[in-house]
Design a protein around this motif. Structure first.
Motif, PDB file in Angstrom:
ATOM      1  N   UNK A  12       0.842  -1.201   0.000  1.00 41.46           N
ATOM      2  CA  UNK A  12       0.000   0.000   0.000  1.00 41.46           C
ATOM      3  C   UNK A  12       0.879   1.254   0.000  1.00 41.46           C
ATOM      4  N   UNK A  13       1.919   1.254   0.832  1.00 42.84           N
ATOM      5  CA  UNK A  13       2.836   2.401   0.870  1.00 42.84           C
ATOM      6  C   UNK A  13       3.530   2.584  -0.475  1.00 42.84           C
ATOM      7  N   UNK A  14       3.940   1.479  -1.102  1.00 45.95           N
ATOM      8  CA  UNK A  14       4.597   1.560  -2.407  1.00 45.95           C
ATOM      9  C   UNK A  14       3.636   2.086  -3.474  1.00 45.95           C
ATOM     10  N   UNK A  15       2.382   1.651  -3.427  1.00 45.00           N
ATOM     11  CA  UNK A  15       1.388   2.133  -4.393  1.00 45.00           C
ATOM     12  C   UNK A  15       1.163   3.635  -4.256  1.00 45.00           C
ATOM     13  N   UNK A  16       1.082   4.115  -3.017  1.00 43.50           N
ATOM     14  CA  UNK A  16       0.933   5.559  -2.796  1.00 43.50           C
ATOM     15  C   UNK A  16       2.139   6.325  -3.334  1.00 43.50           C
ATOM     16  N   UNK A  17       3.321   5.785  -3.111  1.00 44.90           N
ATOM     17  CA  UNK A  17       4.526   6.453  -3.602  1.00 44.90           C
ATOM     18  C   UNK A  17       4.580   6.429  -5.132  1.00 44.90           C
ATOM     19  N   UNK A  18       4.156   5.329  -5.740  1.00 51.55           N
ATOM     20  CA  UNK A  18       4.103   5.260  -7.205  1.00 51.55           C
ATOM     21  C   UNK A  18       3.148   6.323  -7.753  1.00 51.55           C
ATOM     22  N   UNK A  19       1.993   6.446  -7.111  1.00 53.65           N
ATOM     23  CA  UNK A  19       1.017   7.443  -7.558  1.00 53.65           C
ATOM     24  C   UNK A  19       1.569   8.863  -7.414  1.00 53.65           C
ATOM     25  N   UNK A  20       2.193   9.158  -6.278  1.00 56.31           N
ATOM     26  CA  UNK A  20       2.782  10.483  -6.080  1.00 56.31           C
ATOM     27  C   UNK A  20       3.913  10.740  -7.071  1.00 56.31           C
ATOM     28  N   UNK A  21       4.714   9.710  -7.345  1.00 52.22           N
ATOM     29  CA  UNK A  21       5.803   9.853  -8.309  1.00 52.22           C
ATOM     30  C   UNK A  21       5.290  10.114  -9.709  1.00 52.22           C
ATOM     31  N   UNK A  22       4.274   9.355 -10.118  1.00 56.08           N
ATOM     32  CA  UNK A  22       3.697   9.542 -11.456  1.00 56.08           C
ATOM     33  C   UNK A  22       3.051  10.919 -11.572  1.00 56.08           C
ATOM     34  N   UNK A  23       2.362  11.351 -10.536  1.00 53.30           N
ATOM     35  CA  UNK A  23       1.720  12.652 -10.535  1.00 53.30           C
ATOM     36  C   UNK A  23       2.761  13.768 -10.639  1.00 53.30           C
ATOM     37  N   UNK A  24       3.826  13.658  -9.873  1.00 55.28           N
ATOM     38  CA  UNK A  24       4.886  14.670  -9.916  1.00 55.28           C
ATOM     39  C   UNK A  24       5.539  14.728 -11.293  1.00 55.28           C
ATOM     40  N   UNK A  25       5.812  13.572 -11.888  1.00 56.35           N
ATOM     41  CA  UNK A  25       6.416  13.538 -13.219  1.00 56.35           C
ATOM     42  C   UNK A  25       5.469  14.121 -14.258  1.00 56.35           C
ATOM     43  N   UNK A  26       4.171  13.806 -14.148  1.00 52.71           N
ATOM     44  CA  UNK A  26       3.184  14.360 -15.081  1.00 52.71           C
ATOM     45  C   UNK A  26       3.172  15.884 -14.978  1.00 52.71           C
ATOM     46  N   UNK A  27       3.214  16.415 -13.750  1.00 51.83           N
ATOM     47  CA  UNK A  27       3.222  17.859 -13.564  1.00 51.83           C
ATOM     48  C   UNK A  27       4.496  18.481 -14.131  1.00 51.83           C
TER      49      UNK A  27
END
Length: 193
Positions: free
Chosen positions: A174-189
């Motif tokens: 779950x922690x890894x999934x949250x970090x993946x989502x935050x990472x993808x969001x940051x890269x998209x931005x």
């Protein structure tokens, strides 16, 4: 002014990332041998120092252009997710214990254990990333320190019971999934900005 949204987001991410870490296990071991309030005081003080350092480092990153900050935090979040996914479940670490129950010896043992074991740890790096991302050091610092204190408290008081009910592997994923989502969001931005 403190943002409840940023504080809650940081709390959730840091809490889940720290739960499967050696800190909860170290707190559990110290908490079973010594007065829980003494152990918690030392651990809490060490985490406050770590969060202050991480937020300061993250605040320095806000001086860079936003696209660079988003790209950097995105890559670091993705790296953190990779570290969590590759982490072995039996990573416990060693715990050294003081010889008696005096407040300062137990406090010192908890403080030094966390200060040394957590320096440069994933959650400290995540806290710096979140401070850079949101440019809100008070909200990020509050969320991070409350999450770390909550994990330490759980480890000291009831870590063994929690680990029996919730598989460590699930918490890590779950922690890894949250970090993946935050990472993808940051890269998209970073790309879209």
């Amino acid at each position: 002014m403190i943002s409840v949204t940023v504080t809650a987001l940081v709390f959730g991410v840091v809490f889940l990332a720290e739960l499967p870490d050696k800190t909860a296990l170290a707190g559990l071991v110290l908490g079973t041998r010594y007065r829980a309030s003494y152990v918690f005081a030392g651990v809490a003080a060490a985490f406050a120092v770590h969060v202050a350092l991480a937020v300061a480092a993250g605040s320095v990153l806000t001086l860079l252009p936003q696209q660079i900050v988003h790209a950097l935090t995105g890559v670091l979040f993705l790296g953190g997710a990779a570290v969590l996914l590759r982490k072995k479940d039996d990573d416990e670490g060693e715990v050294r214990t003081p010889e008696n129950q005096s407040f300062w010896k137990v406090f010192g043992a908890g403080f030094m254990l966390i200060l040394v074991a957590e320096f440069g740890d994933l959650t400290q790096i995540m806290t710096a990333n979140l401070a850079a991302r949101y440019d809100d050091p008070l909200s990020v610092g509050l969320g991070a320190v409350l999450a770390l204190w909550a994990v330490a408290g759980l480890g000291i008081v009831g870590g063994k019971a929690l680990m029996k009910r919730v598989p460590l592997r699930l918490i890590t994923r779950i922690a890894a999934a949250l970090m993946l989502a935050l990472g993808a969001w940051s890269l998209w931005e970073a790309i879209a900005g």
